[in-house]
Design a protein around this motif. Structure first.
Motif, mmCIF file in Angstrom:
data_model
loop_
_atom_site.group_PDB
_atom_site.id
_atom_site.type_symbol
_atom_site.label_atom_id
_atom_site.label_comp_id
_atom_site.label_asym_id
_atom_site.label_seq_id
_atom_site.Cartn_x
_atom_site.Cartn_y
_atom_site.Cartn_z
ATOM 1 N N UNK A 185 0.939 -1.051 -0.013
ATOM 2 C CA UNK A 185 -0.025 -0.007 -0.046
ATOM 3 C C UNK A 185 0.724 1.414 0.084
ATOM 4 N N UNK A 186 1.817 1.294 0.838
ATOM 5 C CA UNK A 186 2.632 2.621 0.835
ATOM 6 C C UNK A 186 3.820 2.629 -0.205
ATOM 7 N N UNK A 187 4.332 1.479 -0.786
ATOM 8 C CA UNK A 187 5.348 1.609 -1.893
ATOM 9 C C UNK A 187 4.878 1.197 -3.092
ATOM 10 N N UNK A 188 3.679 0.547 -3.396
ATOM 11 C CA UNK A 188 3.232 0.204 -4.589
ATOM 12 C C UNK A 188 4.043 -0.863 -5.731
ATOM 13 N N UNK A 189 4.374 -0.361 -6.758
ATOM 14 C CA UNK A 189 4.933 -1.319 -7.548
ATOM 15 C C UNK A 189 6.422 -1.789 -7.030
ATOM 16 N N UNK A 190 7.417 -1.269 -6.517
ATOM 17 C CA UNK A 190 8.393 -1.853 -5.980
ATOM 18 C C UNK A 190 8.114 -2.956 -5.032
ATOM 19 N N UNK A 191 7.211 -2.690 -4.074
ATOM 20 C CA UNK A 191 6.954 -3.777 -3.067
ATOM 21 C C UNK A 191 6.028 -4.873 -3.687
ATOM 22 N N UNK A 192 5.268 -4.698 -4.714
ATOM 23 C CA UNK A 192 4.760 -5.524 -5.372
ATOM 24 C C UNK A 192 5.688 -6.633 -6.119
ATOM 25 N N UNK A 193 6.521 -5.968 -6.698
ATOM 26 C CA UNK A 193 7.680 -6.813 -7.393
ATOM 27 C C UNK A 193 8.364 -7.483 -6.557
#
Length: 741
Positions: A121-129
């Motif tokens: 939620x807080x970092x978006x794409x980098x955390x999802x990757x």
């Protein structure tokens, strides 16, 4: 079809009733406090007992606890045993305590789970990757079991506060997801997430909340859904049990087109990707449709979790719109794969069921093995009774020929099935009614049977009305009416779905197999070692398997006793028996078929060429495949997967690393399977930090096998292997690594 709940059905004997009792003993042997330990630890509370080993302490803490909630719910429904409900209530008390301690609604055993999910939620794409990197493994897959178990505690066991806990858990995620854009969300779904679309759909039905239904749609994973919406099978090379739970969610979607996609998935897997026992996948992945050779050659055959979820998908589709093949598949899977995947004495569960001739299965031990197939197994064996009876088009339906009693006040009393099926093909359905009652009775006619023989009511022959997959008797029934019939189990042969020259033999729905040696059953009972679910004993040569001629099954098989046959082969007669009853031994389900046995044996000898390498292999990793990587402590956050159909490789400009078993420090050589790139590549190989090889590769597309001598490196019981690029170049695609003696 509306299936009767398990609370209305009691199994009265036979293999399914035995399986429930065995499961009950296994579940009672588990310590709730040890299963709760990961949840309390993540909530900052001291656990009341140490957590369990195996997967529970290796990144999947809590996944078994979620399954345990479901198993307790279903076992209580199936047996009415009071101690099961007491355990369930205790589990819910402790989970609520952990949830209150966290304070956000989150409750789970995922290592650092609250932070992992919050980062999306807080970092978006980098955390999802980076989602799912060690030590978190597959966070959503893990947490899905908690969602699912809480929903079962409410829907199956009827405990209201379970709905409160799961709703608070859902609200926690809804708040985080509001800040996650669609690209990051879809990227997150590349990591196995169980059936999160299904649990949010179930929750939406219970709460009526639009936000739950919307979240189910967000979890639909377009990369899998879109090809299915087009009617395409794009499953080759994919991790099978990552996909099947998604299809369960599609099947209960309110959207007609998404439900149709679930049906495409089911037909594809059942008709084109499944073996005679109803199981699918090799090394957990869907292989090519036109090549089932991996199914014959590999020790890691159909995974039990896959069949557990295929049964759940089958049920969901049948509840929407029943087709006869739904019950045919359920019968096949239950009588063959599910029953065979539990040891009848100590209750251990099976992960892989090899279809390789003359191999064997490994069983879990109650305090040491916490594989995924243990969690799904304790659920699976509790749910047999749910399939036996149902209501279809207003008729009371008998779906399976299993000794059971149904309490059906809506039909005026109780219905009892008396049978010794499948050893005895005679079936009686007794109507213990309180008074005369008019209704339709629907008797299933399996696809393997030409019809129901000798159909009679109280001894008076009758025909009934034939419909697809059933015979319907619509009349006024007298108390004590007795409907009798026979379902002859005619022997038959089934080819592999790809048409290759291998055959399995069945009697009715029962897969027959030959019991062979009890020698060399290495690791027959698993322990807490990460790889103990794999039958690592010697692979016996395919060329040693007797060959069968291309004749009809009725010509090849001679019945010697109920469900016992002699099979004619070029090596003499071989005794066949029900596969599900063979335990603690090697077995053969599929037989090589040929008109020229000498030529066929020469082909099998060619297939055996890899056995020498297999015998010298101490450990192996197939890169780009989820379970082998996670089993070997894979690291490689900046790597990517290169796929060619059902074959995978990994490449990186940085590094990838795995841990290999090296018993007695016996490893002497690394054998790397590589695929070259369109660009020049570099490969540095380090073992326990020591550089043991550096190779340069020109551009190309060739497959390369590279042997690397270890020298004095890697003498410990485990070795850490690191493969990296260099000089600004990436590695070639790395398909596999073997550590050889």
């Amino acid at each position: 079809m509306q299936f009767f709940p398990a609370t209305a059905v009691r199994l009265d004997g036979g293999a399914f009733a035995d399986a429930v009792r065995t499961d009950l003993a296994y579940v009672r042997a588990l310590d709730p406090d040890r299963l709760l330990a990961p949840f309390l630890t993540e909530a900052g509370l001291p656990p009341r007992a140490p957590g369990y080993p195996s997967w529970e302490s290796e990144g999947l803490g809590g996944q078994t606890g979620g399954h345990y909630l479901s198993a307790l719910s279903h076992l209580w429904a199936a047996t009415g045993e009071h101690d099961l409900r007491a355990r369930l209530e205790y589990m819910l008390d402790e989970l609520a305590r952990a949830q209150d301690a966290v304070g956000t609604g989150y409750v789970g055993g995922v290592p650092d789970g609250a932070d992992v999910f919050a980062a999306v939620g807080s970092e978006g794409l980098p955390a999802a990757l980076a989602f799912g990197q060690s030590p978190n493994w597959v966070p959503w897959y893990n947490l899905h079991k908690t969602f699912h178990g809480l929903l079962d505690a409410y829907s199956v066991a009827g405990i209201d506060r379970a709905l409160d806990i799961v709703t608070r858990l859902a609200d926690w995620w809804l708040a985080i997801a509001a800040d996650v854009d669609d690209e990051a969300f879809e990227t997150m779904l590349a990591t196995e997430f169980g059936g999160m679309n299904e649990v949010f759909s179930r929750l939406a039905e219970l709460t009526g909340r639009d936000e739950d239904a919307a979240m189910a749609l967000r979890f639909s994973h377009r990369a899998i859904l879109d090809p299915l919406l087009e009617g395409r099978d794009a499953l080759t090379g994919l991790h099978a049990n990552t996909q099947i739970p998604k299809a369960v969610g599609y099947a209960i979607s309110p959207d007609d087109s998404i439900r149709a996609a679930a049906d495409v998935f089911w037909r594809t897997v059942v008709d084109r990707r499944s073996t005679a026992i109803g199981g699918n996948s090799v090394r957990e992945h869907f292989h090519a449709l036109d090549d089932f050779s991996p199914m014959i050659e590999d020790r890691e055959g159909p995974e039990t979790c896959n069949t557990y979820n295929m049964l759940r998908l089958t049920r969901a589709l049948a509840e929407r719109e029943l087709r006869p093949e739904h019950l045919d598949y359920a019968e096949r899977a239950l009588f063959n794969h599910v029953l065979s995947a539990q040891h009848p004495e100590h209750g251990g569960f099976v992960y892989f069921t090899p279809m390789r001739p003359r191999h064997y299965r490994v069983y879990s031990t109650v305090d040491e093995c916490f594989w995924c197939c243990v969690g799904s197994g304790i659920e699976n064996q509790a749910r047999h009774g749910e399939w036996v009876f149902g209501v279809e088009d207003g008729a009371l339906a008998v779906n399976l020929f299993v000794p059971a009693t149904l309490d059906a006040p809506s039909f005026g009393g109780r219905v009892r099935i008396e049978t010794g099926f499948p050893a005895d093909d005679s079936v009686a359905v007794v109507l213990d009614l309180d008074a005369p009652r008019a209704f339709a009775l629907r008797l299933r006619v399996p696809e393997w049977a030409p019809g129901l023989s000798d159909l009679a009511v109280d001894g008076e022959p009758l025909a009934g009305d034939a419909i697809p997959g059933a015979v319907v008797l619509d009349r006024e029934w007298q108390p004590g009416a007795r409907v009798t019939f026979r379902v002859p189990l005619t022997p038959r042969a089934e080819a592999m779905p790809d048409g290759s020259p291998w055959r399995a033999f069945l009697a009715g729905p029962i897969v027959l197999a030959a019991r062979s040696s009890e020698d060399g059953l290495l690791g027959l009972e698993g322990d807490d070692e990460r790889w103990s679910h794999i039958a690592r004993g010697e692979l016996l040569p395919l060329a040693g398997v007797p060959i069968v001629t291309e004749a009809a099954a009725t010509e090849l098989l001679t019945e010697t006793a109920p469900l016992r046959y002699q099979l004619q082969t070029d090596a003499g007669d071989v005794e066949l028996e029900p596969f599900a009853g063979i335990h603690d031994a090697r077995y053969t389900v599929y037989w090589p078929v040929a008109s020229d046995s000498d030529a066929r044996r020469a082909e099998l000898q060619e297939q055996d060429a890899a056995l020498e390498v297999d015998a010298a292999t101490l450990d192996r990793v197939s890169f780009g495949e989820q379970q082998p990587e996670s089993d070997h402590a894979f690291e490689g956050p900046d790597s990517w997967i290169v796929s060619d159909g059902d074959r995978h490789a990994r490449a990186t400009r940085d590094r990838i690393a795995v841990t290999l078993r090296n018993p007695d420090g016996a490893g002497r050589t690394l054998r790397l399977g590589l695929v070259q790139s369109a660009e020049p590549t570099r490969l540095a190989v380090r073992v326990d930090g020591e550089l043991v090889a550096f190779e340069s590769f020109d551009a190309g597309e060739a497959e390369v096998e590279l042997d690397v001598a270890l020298g004095d490196a890697g003498r410990g019981e485990v070795v850490r292997l690191e493969l990296s690029g260099a000089e600004g170049r990436s590695t070639p695609g790395i398909r596999s690594v073997r550590l050889l003696r």
